[in-house]
Design an enzyme around this catalytic site. Structure first.
Site, PDB file in Angstrom:
ATOM      1  N   GLU A   1      29.220  43.901  37.989  1.00 50.14           N
ATOM      2  CA  GLU A   1      29.659  45.112  37.286  1.00 50.14           C
ATOM      3  C   GLU A   1      28.485  45.991  36.861  1.00 50.14           C
ATOM      4  OE1 GLU A   1      32.287  43.772  34.161  1.00 50.14           O
ATOM      5  OE2 GLU A   1      33.868  43.331  35.636  1.00 50.14           O
TER       6      GLU A   1
ATOM      7  N   CYS B   1      39.565  46.006  48.583  1.00 45.19           N
ATOM      8  CA  CYS B   1      39.124  44.783  49.277  1.00 45.19           C
ATOM      9  C   CYS B   1      40.059  44.416  50.413  1.00 45.19           C
ATOM     10  CB  CYS B   1      38.976  43.636  48.282  1.00 45.19           C
ATOM     11  SG  CYS B   1      37.528  43.859  47.228  1.00 45.19           S
TER      12      CYS B   1
ATOM     13  N   ASN C   1      31.796  39.046  41.752  1.00 41.60           N
ATOM     14  CA  ASN C   1      31.817  40.459  41.347  1.00 41.60           C
ATOM     15  C   ASN C   1      30.634  40.794  40.445  1.00 41.60           C
ATOM     16  OD1 ASN C   1      33.313  38.725  39.585  1.00 41.60           O
ATOM     17  ND2 ASN C   1      34.357  40.455  38.651  1.00 41.60           N
TER      18      ASN C   1
ATOM     19  N   CYS D   1      33.341  44.305  43.968  1.00 39.55           N
ATOM     20  CA  CYS D   1      34.219  43.124  43.919  1.00 39.55           C
ATOM     21  C   CYS D   1      33.586  41.938  44.660  1.00 39.55           C
ATOM     22  CB  CYS D   1      35.550  43.427  44.582  1.00 39.55           C
ATOM     23  SG  CYS D   1      36.590  44.566  43.668  1.00 39.55           S
TER      24      CYS D   1
ATOM     25  N   GLU E   1      34.977  39.935  46.825  1.00 34.54           N
ATOM     26  CA  GLU E   1      35.350  39.871  48.240  1.00 34.54           C
ATOM     27  C   GLU E   1      34.394  40.688  49.098  1.00 34.54           C
ATOM     28  OE1 GLU E   1      37.256  40.516  45.626  1.00 34.54           O
ATOM     29  OE2 GLU E   1      39.385  40.197  46.027  1.00 34.54           O
TER      30      GLU E   1
ATOM     31  N   CYS F   1      42.265  43.399  45.195  1.00 36.11           N
ATOM     32  CA  CYS F   1      42.530  44.832  45.033  1.00 36.11           C
ATOM     33  C   CYS F   1      42.713  45.503  46.385  1.00 36.11           C
ATOM     34  CB  CYS F   1      41.406  45.493  44.241  1.00 36.11           C
ATOM     35  SG  CYS F   1      39.931  45.839  45.209  1.00 36.11           S
TER      36      CYS F   1
END
Ligand code: THU
Length: 132
Positions: A44, A91, A42, A53, A55, A88
């Site tokens: 940010e 994803c 991930n 993310c 994934e 999440c």
């Protein structure tokens, strides 16, 4: 490569997560039928909503290299969570569109727990674009 080894790859790339805001590192690794591994962590942003993310970074990266659904034989995600990490919703949607519904998805943590799911269990009745 077995599931433990794929999770190990996800743990390795997790160390490269760029998480100055949440400090919550996630790693993902995707295995293809010819034995190639693609990874993602991930990333940010100070503009929080721009965060990507692990994934999706992993899956999009693999696709950018020409990988497609039928090439993918396993996908692993790991974080430092109590139980196996729970991806999440965004994803899950992307996994459902980019990975075959019967492909094993390994959700892991740093304690060595690995849960195995199929994406159809993680996001039933997802938006599949067939009405577009
Ligand atoms: N995150 C992921 O990388 N994958 C998920 O499935 C859940 C959330 C990241 C995004 C953000 O950098 C941090 O975890 C906290 O939300």
């Amino acid at each position: 490569m077995d599931k433990k080894e794929l999770v190990k790859e996800a743990i390795k790339v997790r160390n490269n997560a760029f998480v100055p805001y949440s400090h919550f590192k996630v790693g993902a690794a995707l295995l293809t039928k010819d034995g190639k591994v693609f990874v993602g962590a991930n990333m940010e942003s100070a503009s929080y909503g721009l965060t990507l993310c692990a994934e999706r970074n992993c899956i999009f990266g693999a696709y950018a290299h020409g990988v497609r659904k039928d090439d993918i034989i396993a996908f692993a995600v790991v974080a430092d969570t109590n139980g196996p990490v729970s991806p999440c919703g965004a994803c899950r949607q992307i996994i459902a569109e980019y990975i075959n519904s019967n492909t094993p998805i390994y959700l892991a943590n740093l304690k060595g727990e690995i849960a195995e799911y199929k994406i159809s269990d993680l996001i039933p009745y997802f938006f599949d674009g067939s009405e577009l």
